[in-house]
Structure formats: structure tokens, C-alpha cells
Design an enzyme around this catalytic site. Structure first.
Site, PDB file in Angstrom:
ATOM      1  N   HIS A   1      23.539  50.689  29.252  1.00 44.41           N
ATOM      2  CA  HIS A   1      23.432  50.972  30.683  1.00 44.41           C
ATOM      3  C   HIS A   1      22.217  50.217  31.257  1.00 44.41           C
ATOM      4  O   HIS A   1      21.138  50.267  30.679  1.00 44.41           O
ATOM      5  CB  HIS A   1      23.271  52.474  30.901  1.00 44.41           C
ATOM      6  CG  HIS A   1      23.480  52.874  32.322  1.00 44.41           C
ATOM      7  ND1 HIS A   1      24.665  53.377  32.801  1.00 44.41           N
ATOM      8  CD2 HIS A   1      22.647  52.815  33.381  1.00 44.41           C
ATOM      9  CE1 HIS A   1      24.553  53.619  34.094  1.00 44.41           C
ATOM     10  NE2 HIS A   1      23.331  53.286  34.471  1.00 44.41           N
TER      11      HIS A   1
ATOM     12  N   HIS B   1      18.950  49.361  32.628  1.00 45.33           N
ATOM     13  CA  HIS B   1      17.769  50.195  32.873  1.00 45.33           C
ATOM     14  C   HIS B   1      16.505  49.499  32.405  1.00 45.33           C
ATOM     15  O   HIS B   1      16.557  48.516  31.668  1.00 45.33           O
ATOM     16  CB  HIS B   1      17.905  51.535  32.143  1.00 45.33           C
ATOM     17  CG  HIS B   1      17.753  51.426  30.648  1.00 45.33           C
ATOM     18  ND1 HIS B   1      18.720  50.873  29.841  1.00 45.33           N
ATOM     19  CD2 HIS B   1      16.750  51.801  29.815  1.00 45.33           C
ATOM     20  CE1 HIS B   1      18.332  50.913  28.572  1.00 45.33           C
ATOM     21  NE2 HIS B   1      17.129  51.457  28.525  1.00 45.33           N
TER      22      HIS B   1
ATOM     23  N   GLN C   1      12.050  50.524  31.530  1.00 48.58           N
ATOM     24  CA  GLN C   1      11.142  51.623  31.222  1.00 48.58           C
ATOM     25  C   GLN C   1       9.828  51.409  31.970  1.00 48.58           C
ATOM     26  O   GLN C   1       9.487  50.291  32.350  1.00 48.58           O
ATOM     27  CB  GLN C   1      10.870  51.687  29.729  1.00 48.58           C
ATOM     28  CG  GLN C   1      12.127  51.911  28.892  1.00 48.58           C
ATOM     29  CD  GLN C   1      11.798  52.326  27.466  1.00 48.58           C
ATOM     30  OE1 GLN C   1      10.976  53.205  27.238  1.00 48.58           O
ATOM     31  NE2 GLN C   1      12.434  51.676  26.512  1.00 48.58           N
TER      32      GLN C   1
ATOM     33  N   GLU D   1      -5.577  39.384  29.667  1.00 52.46           N
ATOM     34  CA  GLU D   1      -5.318  38.727  30.948  1.00 52.46           C
ATOM     35  C   GLU D   1      -6.439  39.022  31.939  1.00 52.46           C
ATOM     36  O   GLU D   1      -6.803  38.171  32.748  1.00 52.46           O
ATOM     37  CB  GLU D   1      -3.946  39.151  31.506  1.00 52.46           C
ATOM     38  CG  GLU D   1      -2.780  38.632  30.665  1.00 52.46           C
ATOM     39  CD  GLU D   1      -1.438  38.662  31.399  1.00 52.46           C
ATOM     40  OE1 GLU D   1      -1.387  39.166  32.538  1.00 52.46           O
ATOM     41  OE2 GLU D   1      -0.447  38.174  30.827  1.00 52.46           O
TER      42      GLU D   1
ATOM     43  N   HIS E   1       6.695  38.215  33.052  1.00 55.78           N
ATOM     44  CA  HIS E   1       7.001  37.376  31.883  1.00 55.78           C
ATOM     45  C   HIS E   1       8.412  37.700  31.417  1.00 55.78           C
ATOM     46  O   HIS E   1       8.761  38.883  31.280  1.00 55.78           O
ATOM     47  CB  HIS E   1       6.068  37.705  30.718  1.00 55.78           C
ATOM     48  CG  HIS E   1       4.623  37.435  30.968  1.00 55.78           C
ATOM     49  ND1 HIS E   1       4.096  36.170  30.964  1.00 55.78           N
ATOM     50  CD2 HIS E   1       3.578  38.272  31.200  1.00 55.78           C
ATOM     51  CE1 HIS E   1       2.782  36.243  31.180  1.00 55.78           C
ATOM     52  NE2 HIS E   1       2.445  37.506  31.336  1.00 55.78           N
TER      53      HIS E   1
ATOM     54  N   LYS F   1      15.372  32.805  17.519  1.00 55.74           N
ATOM     55  CA  LYS F   1      14.114  32.353  16.932  1.00 55.74           C
ATOM     56  C   LYS F   1      13.496  33.531  16.186  1.00 55.74           C
ATOM     57  O   LYS F   1      13.353  34.624  16.759  1.00 55.74           O
ATOM     58  CB  LYS F   1      13.180  31.874  18.034  1.00 55.74           C
ATOM     59  CG  LYS F   1      11.742  31.640  17.597  1.00 55.74           C
ATOM     60  CD  LYS F   1      11.627  30.452  16.667  1.00 55.74           C
ATOM     61  CE  LYS F   1      10.189  30.282  16.161  1.00 55.74           C
ATOM     62  NZ  LYS F   1      10.100  29.222  15.131  1.00 55.74           N
ATOM     63  N   PHE F   2      13.134  33.336  14.944  1.00 55.04           N
ATOM     64  CA  PHE F   2      12.426  34.366  14.188  1.00 55.04           C
ATOM     65  C   PHE F   2      10.930  34.107  14.288  1.00 55.04           C
ATOM     66  O   PHE F   2      10.462  33.035  13.913  1.00 55.04           O
ATOM     67  CB  PHE F   2      12.875  34.346  12.725  1.00 55.04           C
ATOM     68  CG  PHE F   2      14.238  34.937  12.526  1.00 55.04           C
ATOM     69  CD1 PHE F   2      14.390  36.292  12.297  1.00 55.04           C
ATOM     70  CD2 PHE F   2      15.382  34.145  12.615  1.00 55.04           C
ATOM     71  CE1 PHE F   2      15.642  36.861  12.143  1.00 55.04           C
ATOM     72  CE2 PHE F   2      16.638  34.704  12.463  1.00 55.04           C
ATOM     73  CZ  PHE F   2      16.776  36.059  12.221  1.00 55.04           C
TER      74      PHE F   2
ATOM     75  N   VAL G   1       8.157  35.018  12.508  1.00 52.21           N
ATOM     76  CA  VAL G   1       7.849  35.632  11.213  1.00 52.21           C
ATOM     77  C   VAL G   1       6.772  34.818  10.506  1.00 52.21           C
ATOM     78  O   VAL G   1       6.121  33.993  11.137  1.00 52.21           O
ATOM     79  CB  VAL G   1       9.153  35.698  10.368  1.00 52.21           C
ATOM     80  CG1 VAL G   1      10.128  36.714  10.964  1.00 52.21           C
ATOM     81  CG2 VAL G   1       9.816  34.330  10.255  1.00 52.21           C
TER      82      VAL G   1
HETATM   83  O1  G1P Z   1      12.238  53.248  23.892  1.00 52.72           O
HETATM   84  P1  G1P Z   1      13.398  52.576  23.210  1.00 52.72           P
HETATM   85  O2  G1P Z   1      14.177  51.668  24.114  1.00 52.72           O
HETATM   86  O3  G1P Z   1      14.273  53.528  22.458  1.00 52.72           O
HETATM   87  O4  G1P Z   1      12.730  51.656  22.087  1.00 52.72           O
HETATM   88  C1  G1P Z   1      12.507  50.284  22.169  1.00 52.72           C
HETATM   89  O5  G1P Z   1      11.453  49.951  23.057  1.00 52.72           O
HETATM   90  C2  G1P Z   1      10.160  50.463  22.716  1.00 52.72           C
HETATM   91  C3  G1P Z   1       9.145  49.942  23.716  1.00 52.72           C
HETATM   92  O6  G1P Z   1       9.108  48.537  23.764  1.00 52.72           O
HETATM   93  C4  G1P Z   1       9.766  50.053  21.275  1.00 52.72           C
HETATM   94  O7  G1P Z   1       8.576  50.710  20.913  1.00 52.72           O
HETATM   95  C5  G1P Z   1      10.870  50.402  20.283  1.00 52.72           C
HETATM   96  O8  G1P Z   1      10.531  49.874  19.002  1.00 52.72           O
HETATM   97  C6  G1P Z   1      12.194  49.805  20.757  1.00 52.72           C
HETATM   98  O9  G1P Z   1      13.229  50.128  19.868  1.00 52.72           O
HETATM   99  O1  G1P Z   2      11.185  27.500   7.583  1.00 52.19           O
HETATM  100  P1  G1P Z   2      12.306  28.495   7.617  1.00 52.19           P
HETATM  101  O2  G1P Z   2      12.236  29.501   6.502  1.00 52.19           O
HETATM  102  O3  G1P Z   2      13.653  27.854   7.736  1.00 52.19           O
HETATM  103  O4  G1P Z   2      12.095  29.303   8.991  1.00 52.19           O
HETATM  104  C1  G1P Z   2      11.540  30.559   9.118  1.00 52.19           C
HETATM  105  O5  G1P Z   2      10.132  30.541   8.931  1.00 52.19           O
HETATM  106  C2  G1P Z   2       9.379  29.767   9.855  1.00 52.19           C
HETATM  107  C3  G1P Z   2       7.912  29.934   9.555  1.00 52.19           C
HETATM  108  O6  G1P Z   2       7.486  31.260   9.636  1.00 52.19           O
HETATM  109  C4  G1P Z   2       9.698  30.167  11.302  1.00 52.19           C
HETATM  110  O7  G1P Z   2       9.088  29.240  12.187  1.00 52.19           O
HETATM  111  C5  G1P Z   2      11.198  30.173  11.571  1.00 52.19           C
HETATM  112  O8  G1P Z   2      11.449  30.672  12.868  1.00 52.19           O
HETATM  113  C6  G1P Z   2      11.870  31.050  10.520  1.00 52.19           C
HETATM  114  O9  G1P Z   2      13.271  31.059  10.714  1.00 52.19           O
END
Ligand code: G1P
Ligand code: G1P
Lengths: 351, 351
Positions: free
Chosen positions: B164, B166, B168, B182, B301, B314-315, B317
Site C-alpha cells: 500500500h 505509504h 513513515q 549535514e 535524497h 547493487k550490493f 557489501v
Molecule cells: O518499519 P518497517 O517498514 O516495517 O521496516 C523497515 O523500515 C525501517 C526503517 O527504515 C527499518 O528499520 C527496517 O529494517 C525495515 O524493514
Molecule cells: O566483486 P564481486 O564479488 O563480484 O562483487 C561484490 O563485492 C564488491 C565489493 O564489495 C561489490 O562492489 C559488489 O557490489 C558486490 O556484488
């Protein structure tokens, strides 16, 4: 007046290492979860697959053939984010448009010749060869680059595109953002208190005990007071050690053993191959390696995303991206759960 | 000597608003993707479902029944991360163990009575009522709290557990981490240059043009020079406006219209309901609201995770979590792709 209880009353905590605050709202674990559930983690990986570019004897994207390695294996990433020879973007013409040069190298390190193992399923001597390989690559790339970032993305949930046990090493001509923050904090703490921040922190956690997960002769594992991810941990040597290559043989053996225990507990938590990103932070290297970096203490961060089960993760979105990190259980609760878990892997115990 | 080209040569860029660096490695888009693919985004949502706690007339977790609302609808989150009456954790006994009090409220705002629409599928007058509701809630909660964070998590990929439409609203007794950053940056820029950072930034982007996505009489949308997420954008008023309630009726209408265009482009990019987290940042409120906040410029943003297609994200990680944010296409390339997309929604055009 209600008495404050961390597990019931939201509060904010400060991360003195990375200069950041986290909102701790442990009462939030009570809400039901109706959101995205991750696909189950694939547990059946073939031991060897000649089409997998990380396997011994396989052909990689650039046509090179991997040796029939039987321990660890280090090679250049075929799609590196950092290359050694990128030209300089030149002087910025405006303070709001600053770009700078970045050179570096990206390597991949296989931990083991088999695709169907992970660190917790490897033997302590096999993990010890990984520790040695980490120390050597830090030494090798650290001769030229000021920062050598070793990191492991484990599991598809962490963007890892290959189940073969491996990590990555990205060395750069610049100090990355988080390294800069840790440098500033540790430098400031040392000049104010006369000892390294993380040495005092480790000592305090040994006294307070409530956030310890594992201790050994040479190492500590704890859930930091300021942890952001549900089961985040910090791995610290007890002795003042600035970089991986300084570790003694006894410290390396002990590290292999405590890592196996930690990762076994992680897998046992939800009886799944626990996803995470982890990485090592140590004193900067390169041409300034001989400077005074005594304020640095070597450490590894483990950032696992799972929150409730093998398929329900913590989403760091919305509030977390726009305002402040937020966690749904206290670090003390997380440490208690990890402490209580067996040190024998659930897949080995079943035999 | 090779000439520098941002789309071919990795480099780092500085985010002067949040004091952070990003690694731009655009050549990396060439690598093949073999990692996790997200489940396809569910496009068939029933218009009304009496079991969905966000629908008009539905019963919520606390037993309350929603009114039969026909515009926006604001109510208290049944599982709030911030509550008004949490006690104070008391004085910290050590500089490495700092906790502080946090009070606040969490609200949910439905954008529309129907579950099967999203902002880009709503009419401009309907979006205008959302803008007005954002301004009112800022005014209402800002009377008491120094920070009112409005944010929208859209899509299951962003942890959103309910389709839905929405957003927060989390109001807090403290300035969250990113607000603090900021504040510091905008304060420092103003005292050094005598004008608000984002006013000068918007003007420069209007001159340079290469990162603009949309412009209107009162607003700009651009991919910031320092964007982290592949198709991240920044939405800015042209006039110096510190907070949402200050917007004139003409600016509000124009905002509704430019938001519809931006979100239509986003949906058109991969012909999917584009997931993102978005949020508003404006000058602090609460008891200090009357202080001098002229260095602040209102902005929103947008942080969307998709990189290659509707199912490949995009991960952020490993390297990103441990070292520094990294992106795989330049902000200029992202802006060019968004600019080129039609302003008619792919699902409406098909009629
Ligand atoms: O409150 P919601 O929508 O259930 O939860 C989502 O937004 C929150 C605020 O960004 C996060 O902390 C939660 O991890 C996410 O799952
Ligand atoms: O290099 P990989 O394992 O393909 O890619 C992964 O690790 C990278 C480094 O943390 C990240 O930038 C990528 O987004 C992720 O998919």
C-alpha cells in the site's frame, strides 16, 4: 520513574572507532514480520566444477588456467574496480566538485580447492594457511599501497556471486573513507589517553563480560557496545598488534581456531551457512609504513545481515540510510545468544 | 600519457554534504553478473484488502479501525522504534561506553486509499495532498522534536512489508547521525563562503548541466557529483527554503509535478515499479527552531538499489562496508540515461 533497561527502552549509543551513533530499539523485535523473505540458501554445491573460474584447473575469463592448487590460491581479479595505472583527474575547479586519483589492484584469494566447504567446515590447519596467506598478501601489496583491504563477502545475500570459499583483496593508493575515520578516532584517543583505543576497549570488555562471545589465549570475539548489524562481532588480538604480518605462529594458530569457533556458532544460530561481509583493519602501509602507527590495533569486523531466521534479514533502509543506523536487539542479547550456541557445527554433529 | 576520462578511469569523489568519499569505477559495468537475482516485483496488488492494516476501514494490530479516508491518512506506527517516554540510560561510566536518551514518535502516512497505485501513478493533485501532509506533519511534530524524518521505503527489496502506498515519519529528541553530518558541513560552508552549500551546488549544476535529470520553475532533480547508489538523485528547490512548511502553494504544485516525472522515469528505466528509499532533510526543528538555520537548504535524497535490470541490484557489501562506497557507472552516465527516458509511465502509455 521507570528504571532504564536497555532491552526495553530505546536509547542511542556511540561508536568511538568510527564516530557514529546507533539507535537501539530492542522492543521492536516483538513486531510481526510480513516483508521479504530471502530464497533459501543453496547447500548443495558440487565439490569441483570445471566451469567455475575459482576451481583448480578451471579456465578464467581472461583465458588463464588455474593451477591444480591444494591450499590457498591468489590471483588478479578479472574485473578489478581498481587498476594500477588510472590517470589523475586533475585539479578540481570548485570546492563542491572534488575528484582525486585512485590507483590500486584487486585480487581474489581461494581458501581451499573444494567448492563445497566454508571456513567453519575447514580444519584448523587449513584455516591457518588462510591466515598466513592474508599476512603475506598484506606484506606484498602493503610494500606499495597505503591500504590493503582484505574482505570476504559470504553468501548470495551479500552479493557474492560464487559459492567457492574465497575472499578479495583490494589495495589502494588512498586511505578509504572508513580507514580515515578509524585513523582519526584512534589517533585522537591515543593522544588524549596515552594508549590505543582498542587495547583499552578489549580490556574493558574482558572485565564487563556481557558482550563477550569467545576468548582464547591470544584473541577476543565480542559484540561491540555500538554494533549496528544484529549479530555483528569484533575480533581482536589481546596483544598490541598493528598489522596481520606481525602475528606470531602461536597467535596465527589460535586465530584459526577462534575463527572456526565463531563461524561455527554463526552457522549454528539459524542452522544455515551464515552470510556476512567481514574484513581486516590494521595500520596503514605503503611508503609511510615506518611512521608511528602505535595508536592502531589490528581487528576484524564481521557484519552479518540475518535478524530473525535463515531467510529474514535486517534491512538497512529508509531511516537507516537517511538518518541513523537502528538495531532491533541489544548487543548484550546478541552476545548472549551467540555465547550459548555449541562450538560443534550442526552439519558435523549430525553424523 | 593517457587523458583522464571519468567513464573509463577509476577515481574518487568527495561528498561535501555528508563528508564522505566514493570510488567511481565505471569500467566495472563490463563484468558479467552471475550473482543473486531478486524475485520479480509483484505487480498485481488488489485495490482493497480488508486484512491489509493500511487500507481504509481495516482493523490494525492494536484493534483500532481505520477511517474510510479518501486522501492521505496519518496514524501512529503500531511497532514504533521510538516511543515518547523512554527513560534516560544515565551517565556513562567510560568514554568508550557512551549511551544517551532517545525519545520520539513513529507515524505511518498512507498516500492514497487504493493499494494498487504508487506515487507516479497518482495524479498531480493527489500528490499535492501528500506534499501538504508532509508539510503539516513536519510542523506538528517539529513543534516538539528537533528532527522529523520523513522517509519512504518502496518495494520489498527495500524492506517494505506492505505494498500500500505509504511513507513513515520518525521524530526524535536527538539529531540523527546523518543530520549531524549535514549540519556540520552546511554550517562550515556557510561560514567560509557566506552562502548555503546547496544553493551554490544547485546553481553550479544548472550551469554544468551534465548531471541534471529534470528542471522546473521551482525545482531541480540531479544525480549528485558524489552519488553512491547507481541512480541516486537529489531533489532541490531553486529558492532558498529551509523546511517543507515554508513551501508556497505554487512550489508545492510544482513539486508534485516534478516528483511524478522523476518517479515515472525511474519506473520506465527497467519497466518495473522502481524500488528506493527516499527522505526529506530540512533545518532542525523543536525548541531551537528559531535559531539561525540559514545554512540549511531543504532537499530530498532518492536512494534506489537497482543497477542492471529490474532484478539485479547493487550490493553495498564487503569493500563498501569495510572501506568505502563504490559505484559502477558515473553519475553523468546515470543522469544521461534518466534524462533520455519518457515522462509518460510505461503502464499508462500501453493503453
Ligand atoms: O518499519 P518497517 O517498514 O516495517 O521496516 C523497515 O523500515 C525501517 C526503517 O527504515 C527499518 O528499520 C527496517 O529494517 C525495515 O524493514
Ligand atoms: O566483486 P564481486 O564479488 O563480484 O562483487 C561484490 O563485492 C564488491 C565489493 O564489495 C561489490 O562492489 C559488489 O557490489 C558486490 O556484488
Amino acid at each position: 520513574e521507570t528504571t532504564f533497561r536497555a532491552s526495553e527502552h530505546q536509547h542511542i549509543r556511540y561508536n568511538p572507532l568510527q564516530d557514529e551513533w546507533v539507535l537501539v530499539s530492542a522492543h521492536r523485535m516483538k513486531r510481526p514480520w510480513q516483508g521479504q523473505v530471502e530464497p533459501p540458501i543453496l547447500e548443495t554445491v558440487p565439490r569441483h566444477d570445471s566451469h567455475n573460474p575459482l576451481c583448480p584447473g578451471a579456465t578464467r575469463a581472461n583465458g588463464e588456467v588455474n593451477p591444480h592448487y591444494d591450499g590457498t590460491f591468489l590471483f588478479d581479479n578479472d574485473f578489478p574496480a581498481l587498476q594500477p595505472d588510472a590517470p589523475n583527474p586533475g585539479l578540481s575547479d570548485h570546492p563542491l566538485f572534488q575528484a582525486e586519483a585512485a590507483q590500486g589492484v584487486c585480487k581474489v584469494m581461494c581458501f581451499h580447492p573444494w567448492s563445497d566447504v566454508t571456513l567453519p567446515l575447514m580444519s584448523v590447519p587449513e584455516i591457518r594457511t588462510v591466515v598466513d596467506a592474508w599476512a603475506s598478501v598484506t606484506e606484498e601489496l602493503g610494500a606499495q599501497y597505503p591500504w590493503v583491504q582484505i574482505f570476504e563477502n559470504k553468501g548470495a545475500m551479500m552479493g557474492c556471486s560464487n559459492p567457492h570459499p574465497h575472499c578479495q583483496v583490494w589495495a589502494s593508493s588512498f586511505l578509504p573513507d572508513i580507514a580515515q575515520r578509524e585513523e582519526r578516532s584512534q589517533q585522537a584517543y591515543q593522544s588524549q589517553h596515552g594508549e590505543p583505543l582498542l587495547m583499552e576497549y578489549g580490556r574493558q570488555e574482558l572485565l564487563r563480560k556481557e558482550r563477550l562471545v569467545l576468548t582464547s589465549e591470544h584473541w577476543l570475539v565480542l559484540v561491540p557496545f555500538w554494533a549496528v548489524w544484529p549479530f555483528q562481532t569484533l575480533l581482536l588480538p589481546r596483544r598490541h598488534v598493528r598489522r596481520l604480518p606481525e602475528l606470531t605462529p602461536a597467535e596465527r594458530d589460535d586465530l584459526a581456531s577462534i575463527m572456526k569457533k565463531l563461524l561455527t556458532k554463526y552457522d549454528n544460530l539459524f542452522e544455515t551457512s551464515f552470510p556476512y561481509s567481514m574484513g581486516w583493519h590494521g595500520a596503514p602501509t605503503g611508503s609511510e609504513a615506518k611512521a608511528d602507527w602505535d595508536h592502531w590495533q589490528l581487528h576484524a569486523h564481521y557484519y552479518p545481515p540475518l535478524l530473525r531466521s535463515a531467510t529474514v534479514r535486517k534491512f538497512m533502509v529508509g531511516y537507516e540510510m537517511l538518518a541513523q543506523a537502528q538495531r532491533d536487539l541489544t548487543p548484550e542479547q546478541a552476545a548472549e545468544r551467540l555465547r550459548a550456541l555449541p562450538e560443534v557445527h550442526y552439519r558435523l554433529g549430525q553424523k
